[in-house]
Enzyme design. Structure first.
Site, short mmCIF file in Angstrom:
data_model
loop_
_atom_site.label_atom_id
_atom_site.label_comp_id
_atom_site.label_asym_id
_atom_site.label_seq_id
_atom_site.Cartn_x
_atom_site.Cartn_y
_atom_site.Cartn_z
CD GLN A 68 -2.19 -2.01 0.36
OE1 GLN A 68 -1.52 -2.84 0.93
NE2 GLN A 68 -2.83 -2.27 -0.77
N GLY A 69 0.56 2.17 -0.91
CA GLY A 69 1.33 3.40 -1.04
C GLY A 69 2.38 3.34 -2.14
N1 ARG Z 1 -3.22 -0.91 -4.27
C1 ARG Z 1 -2.02 -0.60 -3.55
C2 ARG Z 1 -1.80 0.91 -3.48
O1 ARG Z 1 -2.73 1.64 -3.76
C3 ARG Z 1 -0.84 -1.33 -4.11
C4 ARG Z 1 -0.91 -2.73 -3.73
C5 ARG Z 1 0.17 -3.55 -4.31
N2 ARG Z 1 0.05 -4.82 -3.68
C6 ARG Z 1 0.82 -5.85 -3.92
N3 ARG Z 1 0.64 -6.92 -3.21
N4 ARG Z 1 1.77 -5.79 -4.82
O2 ARG Z 1 -0.80 1.37 -3.00
#
Ligand code: ARG
Length: 260
Positions: A206-207
């Site tokens: 996230q981020g």
């Molecule tokens: N949706 C996430 C964001 O807004 C990114 C998630 C990426 N997750 C992963 N398991 N690669 O920051």
């Protein structure tokens, strides 16, 4: 910043339990180095990825041109005039006094974006940033091998955002393997997966969304092949990270940028 929760609580508890047991039975925590970046990463050097941008809504991005940032559609609210976003560039340390900060003037969210695939967007900046840009892949030739990911996002599921840019290397995961994890949630033509499927442990989180996934091309230049999009948790065994497949959208991106 969304984090799709696609699986039930039970399988998640099982996964966490398995990881915990493995960690406890293999070696004491003190034997592990402190976890770094992204998940399982290390600090990027100042100037190593000069095209990296942090966006004020809590996403990453890359300089597509000196005045246009390529990011994820799910990082923005729609298209049109928008002066609310600040892009921070030129530094690995977001608190550095030498950070270059520039406001947005416009946003273009991928036409037809509805949360499934097409996860790209462009942000026009109020002035050009004099830093190197990141070329995007215009065909599938480099949709393989090992990729670099970088960002200021969480270093574990539920963790905080980072002050310093972190980087990690993740291998390509083919669509069939990725579909075994995500089934029909994956849009294979729009998405490219990467990660250590068996072990987990290294991933974006996230981020980091909107930031680039990239590798070197045959001339030794960095080339963007992905945009951080989504995954089940972060770095979980069995669940690779999912990235927008830049080569699929290269022509759309170029056309949109020319009209911004
Ligand atoms: N949706 C996430 C964001 O807004 C990114 C998630 C990426 N997750 C992963 N398991 N690669 O920051």
């Amino acid at each position: 910043m969304k984090s799709p929760k696609k699986y039930g609580v039970i399988r998640r508890l099982l996964a966490i339990g398995a990881v915990t047991l493995a960690a406890v039975s293999l070696q004491p925590l003190s034997a592990h180095a402190a976890p770094a970046p992204v998940v399982g990463g290390t600090r990027a050097a100042q100037g190593e990825f000069p095209f990296m941008v942090r966006l004020s809504m809590g996403c990453g991005g890359a300089l597509y041109t000196k005045s246009i940032v390529l990011t994820a559609a799910h990082c923005v609210n729609g298209s049109g005039s928008n002066t609310s976003i600040t892009a921070t560039a030129g530094v690995v340390d977001l608190q550095s006094s030498s950070a270059v900060k520039v406001k947005s003037t416009k946003v273009l969210q991928a036409p037809g974006y509805n949360g499934k695939g097409k996860d790209w967007a462009l942000i026009k900046l109020a002035r050009p940033i004099e830093l190197p840009t990141l070329k995007i892949a215009t065909n599938t030739a480099y949709n393989n091998g090992d990729f670099t990911v970088a960002g200021w996002g969480a270093t574990r599921e539920g963790g905080g955002q980072q002050r310093y840019l972190l980087k990690a290397t993740v291998p390509f995961v083919d669509d069939a393997t990725c579909q075994r994890a995500y089934g029909s949630d994956l849009v294979p033509g729009d998405e490219i997966c990467a990660g250590f499927v068996t072990q987990g442990g290294v991933d974006t989180c996230q981020g980091d969304s909107g930031g680039p996934m990239f590798r070197k091309d045959d001339t030794g230049a960095y080339l963007q092949v992905g945009i951080v999009s989504w995954g089940q948790g972060c770095a979980e065994p069995g669940y690779p990270g999912v990235y927008s497949e830049v080569s699929t959208f290269a022509a759309d991106i170029a056309r949109a940028a020319a009209g911004l």
